[in-house]
Design a protein around this motif. Structure first.
Motif, PDB file in Angstrom:
ATOM      1  N   THR A  91      36.174  58.249  36.765  1.00  0.00           N
ATOM      2  CA  THR A  91      35.384  57.533  37.558  1.00  0.00           C
ATOM      3  C   THR A  91      35.440  56.082  37.550  1.00  0.00           C
ATOM      4  N   ALA A  92      35.707  55.254  38.472  1.00  0.00           N
ATOM      5  CA  ALA A  92      35.489  54.044  38.203  1.00  0.00           C
ATOM      6  C   ALA A  92      35.910  53.237  39.737  1.00  0.00           C
ATOM      7  N   VAL A  93      35.970  52.050  39.764  1.00  0.00           N
ATOM      8  CA  VAL A  93      36.373  51.286  40.707  1.00  0.00           C
ATOM      9  C   VAL A  93      37.860  50.901  40.611  1.00  0.00           C
ATOM     10  N   TYR A  94      38.528  51.218  41.579  1.00  0.00           N
ATOM     11  CA  TYR A  94      40.174  51.035  41.363  1.00  0.00           C
ATOM     12  C   TYR A  94      40.670  49.816  42.066  1.00  0.00           C
ATOM     13  N   TYR A  95      41.199  49.053  41.589  1.00  0.00           N
ATOM     14  CA  TYR A  95      41.712  47.678  42.220  1.00  0.00           C
ATOM     15  C   TYR A  95      43.448  47.492  42.247  1.00  0.00           C
ATOM     16  N   CYS A  96      43.889  47.281  43.280  1.00  0.00           N
ATOM     17  CA  CYS A  96      45.313  46.962  43.326  1.00  0.00           C
ATOM     18  C   CYS A  96      45.488  45.393  43.108  1.00  0.00           C
ATOM     19  N   ALA A  97      46.724  45.132  42.577  1.00  0.00           N
ATOM     20  CA  ALA A  97      47.083  43.756  42.094  1.00  0.00           C
ATOM     21  C   ALA A  97      48.438  43.630  42.407  1.00  0.00           C
ATOM     22  N   ALA A  98      48.776  42.507  42.461  1.00  0.00           N
ATOM     23  CA  ALA A  98      50.024  41.896  42.901  1.00  0.00           C
ATOM     24  C   ALA A  98      50.408  40.713  42.222  1.00  0.00           C
ATOM     25  N   GLN A  99      51.762  40.820  41.365  1.00  0.00           N
ATOM     26  CA  GLN A  99      52.258  39.951  40.695  1.00  0.00           C
ATOM     27  C   GLN A  99      53.432  39.517  41.313  1.00  0.00           C
ATOM     28  N   ARG A 100      53.752  38.049  41.742  1.00  0.00           N
ATOM     29  CA  ARG A 100      55.084  37.449  42.233  1.00  0.00           C
ATOM     30  C   ARG A 100      55.902  37.448  41.221  1.00  0.00           C
ATOM     31  N   PRO A 101      57.345  37.064  41.758  1.00  0.00           N
ATOM     32  CA  PRO A 101      58.279  37.280  40.821  1.00  0.00           C
ATOM     33  C   PRO A 101      57.933  35.989  39.950  1.00  0.00           C
ATOM     34  N   GLY A 102      58.322  36.116  38.746  1.00  0.00           N
ATOM     35  CA  GLY A 102      58.331  35.050  37.802  1.00  0.00           C
ATOM     36  C   GLY A 102      56.987  34.561  37.167  1.00  0.00           C
ATOM     37  N   ALA A 103      56.023  35.381  37.689  1.00  0.00           N
ATOM     38  CA  ALA A 103      54.586  35.192  37.276  1.00  0.00           C
ATOM     39  C   ALA A 103      54.120  35.808  36.129  1.00  0.00           C
ATOM     40  N   THR A 104      53.382  35.534  35.207  1.00  0.00           N
ATOM     41  CA  THR A 104      53.067  36.390  33.931  1.00  0.00           C
ATOM     42  C   THR A 104      51.721  37.097  34.000  1.00  0.00           C
ATOM     43  N   SER A 105      51.184  36.928  35.239  1.00  0.00           N
ATOM     44  CA  SER A 105      49.893  37.705  35.416  1.00  0.00           C
ATOM     45  C   SER A 105      49.584  38.189  36.807  1.00  0.00           C
ATOM     46  N   TYR A 106      48.901  39.028  37.156  1.00  0.00           N
ATOM     47  CA  TYR A 106      48.578  39.658  38.486  1.00  0.00           C
ATOM     48  C   TYR A 106      47.601  38.462  39.144  1.00  0.00           C
ATOM     49  N   GLU A 107      48.072  37.922  40.147  1.00  0.00           N
ATOM     50  CA  GLU A 107      47.333  36.611  40.867  1.00  0.00           C
ATOM     51  C   GLU A 107      46.406  37.058  42.052  1.00  0.00           C
ATOM     52  N   SER A 108      46.758  38.094  42.587  1.00  0.00           N
ATOM     53  CA  SER A 108      46.027  38.661  43.854  1.00  0.00           C
ATOM     54  C   SER A 108      45.526  40.065  43.514  1.00  0.00           C
ATOM     55  N   TRP A 109      44.171  40.249  44.030  1.00  0.00           N
ATOM     56  CA  TRP A 109      43.443  41.600  43.817  1.00  0.00           C
ATOM     57  C   TRP A 109      42.772  41.874  45.212  1.00  0.00           C
ATOM     58  N   GLY A 110      42.647  43.278  45.319  1.00  0.00           N
ATOM     59  CA  GLY A 110      41.955  43.777  46.333  1.00  0.00           C
ATOM     60  C   GLY A 110      40.562  43.828  46.079  1.00  0.00           C
ATOM     61  N   GLN A 111      39.745  44.494  46.820  1.00  0.00           N
ATOM     62  CA  GLN A 111      38.167  44.614  46.989  1.00  0.00           C
ATOM     63  C   GLN A 111      37.690  45.695  45.926  1.00  0.00           C
ATOM     64  N   GLY A 112      38.747  46.574  45.734  1.00  0.00           N
ATOM     65  CA  GLY A 112      38.349  47.771  45.153  1.00  0.00           C
ATOM     66  C   GLY A 112      37.818  48.962  45.657  1.00  0.00           C
ATOM     67  N   THR A 113      38.204  49.905  45.234  1.00  0.00           N
ATOM     68  CA  THR A 113      37.872  51.406  45.990  1.00  0.00           C
ATOM     69  C   THR A 113      37.242  52.139  45.021  1.00  0.00           C
ATOM     70  N   GLN A 114      36.005  52.691  45.263  1.00  0.00           N
ATOM     71  CA  GLN A 114      35.270  53.815  44.322  1.00  0.00           C
ATOM     72  C   GLN A 114      35.753  55.117  44.418  1.00  0.00           C
ATOM     73  N   VAL A 115      36.137  55.728  42.957  1.00  0.00           N
ATOM     74  CA  VAL A 115      36.634  56.863  42.871  1.00  0.00           C
ATOM     75  C   VAL A 115      35.448  57.491  41.779  1.00  0.00           C
ATOM     76  N   THR A 116      34.820  58.771  42.271  1.00  0.00           N
ATOM     77  CA  THR A 116      33.909  59.299  41.619  1.00  0.00           C
ATOM     78  C   THR A 116      34.106  60.722  41.551  1.00  0.00           C
ATOM     79  N   VAL A 117      34.336  61.163  40.174  1.00  0.00           N
ATOM     80  CA  VAL A 117      34.939  62.631  39.930  1.00  0.00           C
ATOM     81  C   VAL A 117      33.284  63.395  39.285  1.00  0.00           C
ATOM     82  N   SER A 118      33.081  64.275  39.809  1.00  0.00           N
ATOM     83  CA  SER A 118      31.752  64.991  39.302  1.00  0.00           C
ATOM     84  C   SER A 118      32.266  66.108  38.309  1.00  0.00           C
ATOM     85  N   SER A 119      31.525  66.631  37.623  1.00  0.00           N
ATOM     86  CA  SER A 119      31.691  67.575  36.672  1.00  0.00           C
ATOM     87  C   SER A 119      31.098  68.729  37.295  1.00  0.00           C
TER      88      SER A 119
END
Length: 119
Positions: A91-119
């Motif tokens: 259970t968490a907010v899941y984010y996708c991210a993009a790293q352009r060629p040659g970059a050392t970090s992820y520079e672009s991020w999505g807004q996030g999507t909630q995933v909830t797992v019930s027991s």
């Protein structure tokens, strides 16, 4: 930075499955390394999985390897995360991210999507 649009989150029971999607409508998707991160309530954002432009993937082995699969369709400019055998600790907010060629970090991020797992 590039625009990233996530979808596919929701509520699922333990043991269930979900597929997250992340699209980038721009022309550079196929050149980027793409990744998924997640952030549980009160915790830091953590790496889940990544895939290079050529399809080489890596995972956070301890938490998701064997249950989650990252993939991409460069023609559709879409990144996926197939999540099977989900557990409450996923259970968490899941984010996708993009790293352009040659970059050392992820520079672009999505807004996030909630995933909830019930027991």
């Amino acid at each position: 930075q590039v625009q990233l649009l996530e979808s596919g989150g929701g509520l699922v029971r333990t043991g269930g499955s979900l597929t997250l999607s992340c699209t980038n409508p721009g022309p550079t998707f196929s050149t980027y390394t793409m990744a998924w991160f997640r952030q549980a309530p009160g915790k830091e954002r953590n790496f889940v999985a990544a895939v290079t432009w050529s399809g080489v993937s890596t995972y956070d082995a301890d938490s998701v390897k064997g249950r989650f699969t990252i993939s991409r369709d460069n023609a559709k400019k879409t990144l996926y995360l197939q999540m099977n055998n989900l557990k409450p600790e996923d259970t968490a907010v899941y984010y996708c991210a993009a790293q352009r060629p040659g970059a050392t970090s992820y520079e672009s991020w999505g807004q996030g999507t909630q995933v909830t797992v019930s027991s």
